[in-house]
Write a protein that holds these residues in place. Structure first.
Motif, PDB file in Angstrom:
ATOM      1  N   MET A  90       0.845  -1.169   0.000  1.00  0.00           N
ATOM      2  CA  MET A  90       0.000   0.000   0.000  1.00  0.00           C
ATOM      3  C   MET A  90       0.892   1.234   0.000  1.00  0.00           C
ATOM      4  O   MET A  90       1.885   1.285   0.708  1.00  0.00           O
ATOM      5  CB  MET A  90      -0.883  -0.024   1.253  1.00  0.00           C
ATOM      6  CG  MET A  90      -1.912   1.070   1.279  1.00  0.00           C
ATOM      7  SD  MET A  90      -2.993   1.071   2.757  1.00  0.00           S
ATOM      8  CE  MET A  90      -3.496  -0.603   2.918  1.00  0.00           C
ATOM      9  N   ALA A 101      -2.144   6.197   0.333  1.00  0.00           N
ATOM     10  CA  ALA A 101      -3.316   5.327   0.418  1.00  0.00           C
ATOM     11  C   ALA A 101      -3.500   4.797   1.827  1.00  0.00           C
ATOM     12  O   ALA A 101      -4.610   4.752   2.339  1.00  0.00           O
ATOM     13  CB  ALA A 101      -3.197   4.175  -0.574  1.00  0.00           C
ATOM     14  N   SER A 102      -2.422   4.396   2.483  1.00  0.00           N
ATOM     15  CA  SER A 102      -2.567   3.841   3.822  1.00  0.00           C
ATOM     16  C   SER A 102      -2.997   4.909   4.811  1.00  0.00           C
ATOM     17  O   SER A 102      -3.825   4.649   5.680  1.00  0.00           O
ATOM     18  CB  SER A 102      -1.275   3.169   4.276  1.00  0.00           C
ATOM     19  OG  SER A 102      -0.221   4.100   4.349  1.00  0.00           O
ATOM     20  N   ALA A 141      -6.740   5.755   4.409  1.00  0.00           N
ATOM     21  CA  ALA A 141      -7.653   4.719   4.872  1.00  0.00           C
ATOM     22  C   ALA A 141      -7.824   4.734   6.385  1.00  0.00           C
ATOM     23  O   ALA A 141      -8.683   4.040   6.916  1.00  0.00           O
ATOM     24  CB  ALA A 141      -7.150   3.346   4.423  1.00  0.00           C
ATOM     25  N   GLY A 189      -7.627   1.710  11.394  1.00  0.00           N
ATOM     26  CA  GLY A 189      -7.371   1.296  10.024  1.00  0.00           C
ATOM     27  C   GLY A 189      -8.637   0.875   9.311  1.00  0.00           C
ATOM     28  O   GLY A 189      -9.716   0.798   9.910  1.00  0.00           O
ATOM     29  N   ALA A 190      -8.503   0.582   8.020  1.00  0.00           N
ATOM     30  CA  ALA A 190      -9.641   0.193   7.191  1.00  0.00           C
ATOM     31  C   ALA A 190     -10.348  -1.046   7.734  1.00  0.00           C
ATOM     32  O   ALA A 190     -11.552  -1.213   7.548  1.00  0.00           O
ATOM     33  CB  ALA A 190      -9.190  -0.048   5.757  1.00  0.00           C
ATOM     34  N   ASP A 191      -9.604  -1.906   8.427  1.00  0.00           N
ATOM     35  CA  ASP A 191     -10.192  -3.122   8.993  1.00  0.00           C
ATOM     36  C   ASP A 191     -10.728  -2.916  10.412  1.00  0.00           C
ATOM     37  O   ASP A 191     -11.004  -3.867  11.122  1.00  0.00           O
ATOM     38  CB  ASP A 191      -9.165  -4.247   8.983  1.00  0.00           C
ATOM     39  CG  ASP A 191      -7.942  -3.917   9.824  1.00  0.00           C
ATOM     40  OD1 ASP A 191      -7.839  -2.776  10.349  1.00  0.00           O
ATOM     41  OD2 ASP A 191      -7.072  -4.798   9.965  1.00  0.00           O
TER      42      ASP A 191
END
Length: 156
Positions: free
Chosen positions: A1, A5-6, A9, A66-68
């Motif tokens: 990533m 982008a990271s 997110a 984070g995205a998760d």
């Protein structure tokens, strides 16, 4: 990533009681990775209890999610002090720390101070890049780790 982008997110938000364990775990992993020569005076369990009973309920605590939905960073403001800023080791250098510092400055527009250990050269570079100036060096006699440290100050 990619770096952008990271960071994009990741969501910065106020921590809730449910985040205390995850925030403490980020602190533990980050401390171990960034400060391998510094001896921690508290066990992992004591650090987790401190986050659960003191840090999250009593101080302005922020997490990076984070995205998760995993907590990947923690920042704590105590009055004018930026008392904690720790990131998951694999996400250092992705702009999340930059976002935390911008948020801290937004919430403390009159200025901030912080302490970091003298052995933490990456932190010195990071804070200097964000306009903080080193103003005091100690032999560590006043901190739990008994590790020489340095105080940084940012004023707008």
């Amino acid at each position: 990533m990619s770096r952008d982008a990271s960071a994009a997110a990741v969501v910065l938000r106020r921590a809730s009681a449910a985040d205390a364990r995850a925030a403490a775990d980020v602190w533990l992993r980050s401390f171990t990775a960034a400060l391998p020569t510094v001896v921690r005076p508290r066990t992992d369990a004591e650090v987790r209890e401190y986050f659960r009973h003191v840090v999250v309920p009593r101080h302005e605590t922020w997490v990076a999610e984070g995205a998760d939905s995993a907590v990947v960073g923690v920042m704590v403001l105590e009055g004018e002090e930026l008392s904690q800023l720790y990131l998951a080791p694999d996400l250092r250098g992705h702009g999340i720390g930059d976002r935390f510092v911008a948020l801290a400055k937004e919430h403390r527009p009159a200025g901030l101070s912080l302490w970091t250990f003298q052995v933490n050269a990456p932190a010195h570079r990071f804070y200097a890049r964000h306009g903080f100036t080193a103003v005091e060096w100690t032999d560590g006699a006043r901190n739990e780790e008994r590790e020489p440290d340095v105080r940084y100050v940012w004023r707008p």
